[in-house]
Motif scaffolding. Structure first.
Motif, mmCIF file in Angstrom:
data_model
loop_
_atom_site.group_PDB
_atom_site.id
_atom_site.type_symbol
_atom_site.label_atom_id
_atom_site.label_comp_id
_atom_site.label_asym_id
_atom_site.label_seq_id
_atom_site.Cartn_x
_atom_site.Cartn_y
_atom_site.Cartn_z
ATOM 1 N N ALA A 1 76.820 -34.773 62.708
ATOM 2 C CA ALA A 1 77.279 -33.463 62.256
ATOM 3 C C ALA A 1 76.538 -32.936 61.028
ATOM 4 O O ALA A 1 76.533 -31.733 60.782
ATOM 5 C CB ALA A 1 78.781 -33.527 61.952
ATOM 6 N N ARG A 2 75.911 -33.806 60.260
ATOM 7 C CA ARG A 2 75.261 -33.386 59.012
ATOM 8 C C ARG A 2 74.055 -32.492 59.267
ATOM 9 O O ARG A 2 73.210 -32.805 60.092
ATOM 10 C CB ARG A 2 74.760 -34.604 58.231
ATOM 11 C CG ARG A 2 75.826 -35.427 57.616
ATOM 12 C CD ARG A 2 75.187 -36.675 56.993
ATOM 13 N NE ARG A 2 76.198 -37.528 56.420
ATOM 14 C CZ ARG A 2 76.363 -37.693 55.118
ATOM 15 N NH1 ARG A 2 75.561 -37.096 54.267
ATOM 16 N NH2 ARG A 2 77.320 -38.471 54.670
ATOM 17 N N ALA A 3 73.956 -31.436 58.486
ATOM 18 C CA ALA A 3 72.769 -30.580 58.540
ATOM 19 C C ALA A 3 71.644 -31.206 57.724
ATOM 20 O O ALA A 3 70.472 -31.046 58.039
ATOM 21 C CB ALA A 3 73.089 -29.188 58.002
ATOM 22 N N ASP A 4 72.019 -31.936 56.680
ATOM 23 C CA ASP A 4 71.037 -32.528 55.777
ATOM 24 C C ASP A 4 71.465 -33.966 55.489
ATOM 25 O O ASP A 4 72.637 -34.230 55.218
ATOM 26 C CB ASP A 4 70.985 -31.723 54.476
ATOM 27 C CG ASP A 4 69.814 -32.101 53.587
ATOM 28 O OD1 ASP A 4 68.845 -32.718 54.084
ATOM 29 O OD2 ASP A 4 69.862 -31.770 52.390
ATOM 30 N N LEU A 5 70.540 -34.886 55.584
ATOM 31 C CA LEU A 5 70.813 -36.290 55.290
ATOM 32 C C LEU A 5 69.959 -36.688 54.097
ATOM 33 O O LEU A 5 68.751 -36.875 54.217
ATOM 34 C CB LEU A 5 70.501 -37.175 56.503
ATOM 35 C CG LEU A 5 70.739 -38.673 56.336
ATOM 36 C CD1 LEU A 5 72.182 -38.964 55.939
ATOM 37 C CD2 LEU A 5 70.373 -39.413 57.618
ATOM 38 N N LYS A 6 70.576 -36.763 52.948
ATOM 39 C CA LYS A 6 69.884 -37.119 51.709
ATOM 40 C C LYS A 6 69.586 -38.624 51.715
ATOM 41 O O LYS A 6 70.362 -39.415 52.232
ATOM 42 C CB LYS A 6 70.744 -36.774 50.492
ATOM 43 C CG LYS A 6 71.105 -35.320 50.385
ATOM 44 C CD LYS A 6 69.944 -34.539 49.868
ATOM 45 C CE LYS A 6 70.351 -33.092 49.624
ATOM 46 N NZ LYS A 6 69.279 -32.191 49.862
ATOM 47 N N PRO A 7 68.467 -39.015 51.116
ATOM 48 C CA PRO A 7 68.126 -40.438 51.058
ATOM 49 C C PRO A 7 69.225 -41.305 50.433
ATOM 50 O O PRO A 7 69.506 -42.399 50.932
ATOM 51 C CB PRO A 7 66.852 -40.462 50.216
ATOM 52 C CG PRO A 7 66.227 -39.126 50.475
ATOM 53 C CD PRO A 7 67.385 -38.177 50.587
ATOM 54 N N ALA A 8 69.866 -40.833 49.374
ATOM 55 C CA ALA A 8 70.930 -41.619 48.739
ATOM 56 C C ALA A 8 72.104 -41.823 49.693
ATOM 57 O O ALA A 8 72.704 -42.905 49.734
ATOM 58 C CB ALA A 8 71.403 -40.940 47.457
ATOM 59 N N ASP A 9 72.427 -40.806 50.483
ATOM 60 C CA ASP A 9 73.506 -40.937 51.465
ATOM 61 C C ASP A 9 73.128 -41.921 52.564
ATOM 62 O O ASP A 9 73.943 -42.744 52.988
ATOM 63 C CB ASP A 9 73.842 -39.577 52.084
ATOM 64 C CG ASP A 9 74.448 -38.608 51.084
ATOM 65 O OD1 ASP A 9 75.007 -39.061 50.059
ATOM 66 O OD2 ASP A 9 74.354 -37.381 51.324
ATOM 67 N N ALA A 10 71.883 -41.837 53.029
ATOM 68 C CA ALA A 10 71.414 -42.756 54.067
ATOM 69 C C ALA A 10 71.472 -44.198 53.577
ATOM 70 O O ALA A 10 71.873 -45.106 54.313
ATOM 71 C CB ALA A 10 69.991 -42.393 54.490
ATOM 72 N N GLU A 11 71.101 -44.395 52.317
ATOM 73 C CA GLU A 11 71.128 -45.736 51.735
ATOM 74 C C GLU A 11 72.559 -46.281 51.691
ATOM 75 O O GLU A 11 72.811 -47.442 52.039
ATOM 76 C CB GLU A 11 70.539 -45.671 50.331
ATOM 77 C CG GLU A 11 70.133 -46.991 49.777
ATOM 78 C CD GLU A 11 69.289 -46.842 48.512
ATOM 79 O OE1 GLU A 11 68.959 -47.895 47.960
ATOM 80 O OE2 GLU A 11 68.970 -45.716 48.087
ATOM 81 N N LYS A 12 73.510 -45.450 51.303
ATOM 82 C CA LYS A 12 74.920 -45.867 51.245
ATOM 83 C C LYS A 12 75.462 -46.163 52.643
ATOM 84 O O LYS A 12 76.187 -47.139 52.845
ATOM 85 C CB LYS A 12 75.768 -44.784 50.591
ATOM 86 C CG LYS A 12 75.543 -44.654 49.100
ATOM 87 C CD LYS A 12 76.353 -43.502 48.533
ATOM 88 C CE LYS A 12 75.990 -43.241 47.083
ATOM 89 N NZ LYS A 12 76.612 -42.025 46.556
ATOM 90 N N ILE A 13 75.112 -45.308 53.595
ATOM 91 C CA ILE A 13 75.585 -45.503 54.971
ATOM 92 C C ILE A 13 75.054 -46.812 55.529
ATOM 93 O O ILE A 13 75.803 -47.601 56.114
ATOM 94 C CB ILE A 13 75.171 -44.303 55.849
ATOM 95 C CG1 ILE A 13 75.951 -43.056 55.428
ATOM 96 C CG2 ILE A 13 75.376 -44.611 57.332
ATOM 97 C CD1 ILE A 13 75.398 -41.748 55.992
ATOM 98 N N LEU A 14 73.764 -47.060 55.340
ATOM 99 C CA LEU A 14 73.174 -48.297 55.854
ATOM 100 C C LEU A 14 73.768 -49.517 55.164
ATOM 101 O O LEU A 14 74.073 -50.520 55.815
ATOM 102 C CB LEU A 14 71.656 -48.274 55.697
ATOM 103 C CG LEU A 14 70.902 -49.433 56.333
ATOM 104 C CD1 LEU A 14 71.225 -49.568 57.814
ATOM 105 C CD2 LEU A 14 69.399 -49.254 56.132
ATOM 106 N N ALA A 15 73.969 -49.441 53.862
ATOM 107 C CA ALA A 15 74.579 -50.564 53.135
ATOM 108 C C ALA A 15 75.988 -50.830 53.647
ATOM 109 O O ALA A 15 76.378 -51.990 53.825
ATOM 110 C CB ALA A 15 74.609 -50.269 51.636
ATOM 111 N N ASN A 16 76.745 -49.788 53.908
ATOM 112 C CA ASN A 16 78.095 -49.938 54.451
ATOM 113 C C ASN A 16 78.062 -50.627 55.814
ATOM 114 O O ASN A 16 78.831 -51.552 56.069
ATOM 115 C CB ASN A 16 78.779 -48.568 54.563
ATOM 116 C CG ASN A 16 80.167 -48.667 55.164
ATOM 117 O OD1 ASN A 16 80.980 -49.489 54.765
ATOM 118 N ND2 ASN A 16 80.426 -47.814 56.138
#
Length: 189
Positions: free
Chosen positions: A86-101
């Protein structure tokens, strides 16, 4: 502790190889080189490309004996994956948190080990092909490149990064299809 150190080393090696492969293969400039500013922008998005690659590996992971996702894992992953969709924009910091989770709270050590080993094996194969002067195809990077919508392999996304526009690789194929396939797979659990 040992798992954490091993994972950190593998992620670092994967990241370096991923970034190197991405820059060399996807570079639009003459001689396969990016200007320093373009290289810096792409480097900032490394966590996004790592997440993208991990989701692709997760599709393969589920087919491995004794490594398929459980119903509980599917229930935890689905909201995360639908959010990515659903995200229009995926910021690197968000991607890092998602992957870590995903790595810290959802995947098992055996699943992580398989993913790390598979990624390292593919990077070594890619490096060998490059050293032997062969085509660097089959690296399984689905990051933006010079093309795609408007040329081969995700040029619209590559341009979005270069221009500082919203960027989510899961909005265009092949990453869009990978994410949809993973959601469909997990929805059946």
């Amino acid at each position: 502790m040992a798992r954490t150190i091993l994972t950190a080393v593998l992620v670092l090696l994967s990241s370096l190889a991923l970034a190197q492969g991405f820059v060399i293969q996807q570079a639009p400039g003459p001689g396969g080189q990016l200007d320093p500013e373009a290289r810096r922008r792409l480097e900032q998005y490394r966590p996004v490309f790592e997440l993208q690659n991990s989701l692709r590996l997760m599709l393969e992971l589920d087919k491995q004996k004794n490594l398929s996702f459980t119903k509980a894992q599917a229930q935890k992953l689905l909201p995360v994956l639908k959010d990515l969709q659903a995200r229009a924009d995926l910021k690197p910091a968000d991607a890092e948190k998602i992957l870590a989770n995903i790595e810290d709270k959802i995947l098992t050590p055996a699943q992580l080990k398989w993913m790390d080993e598979t990624q390292l094996k593919r990077q070594q194969e890619l490096r060998q092909r490059r050293e032997n002067g062969g085509p660097a195809q089959g690296n399984n990077l689905q990051g933006p490149g010079p093309g795609g919508p408007g040329g081969p392999r995700g040029g619209g996304l590559f341009q979005a990064i270069q221009q500082g526009k919203p960027f989510n690789p899961f909005k265009e194929d092949p990453a869009k299809k990978t994410l949809a396939d993973l959601i469909a797979l997990l929805s059946k659990r």
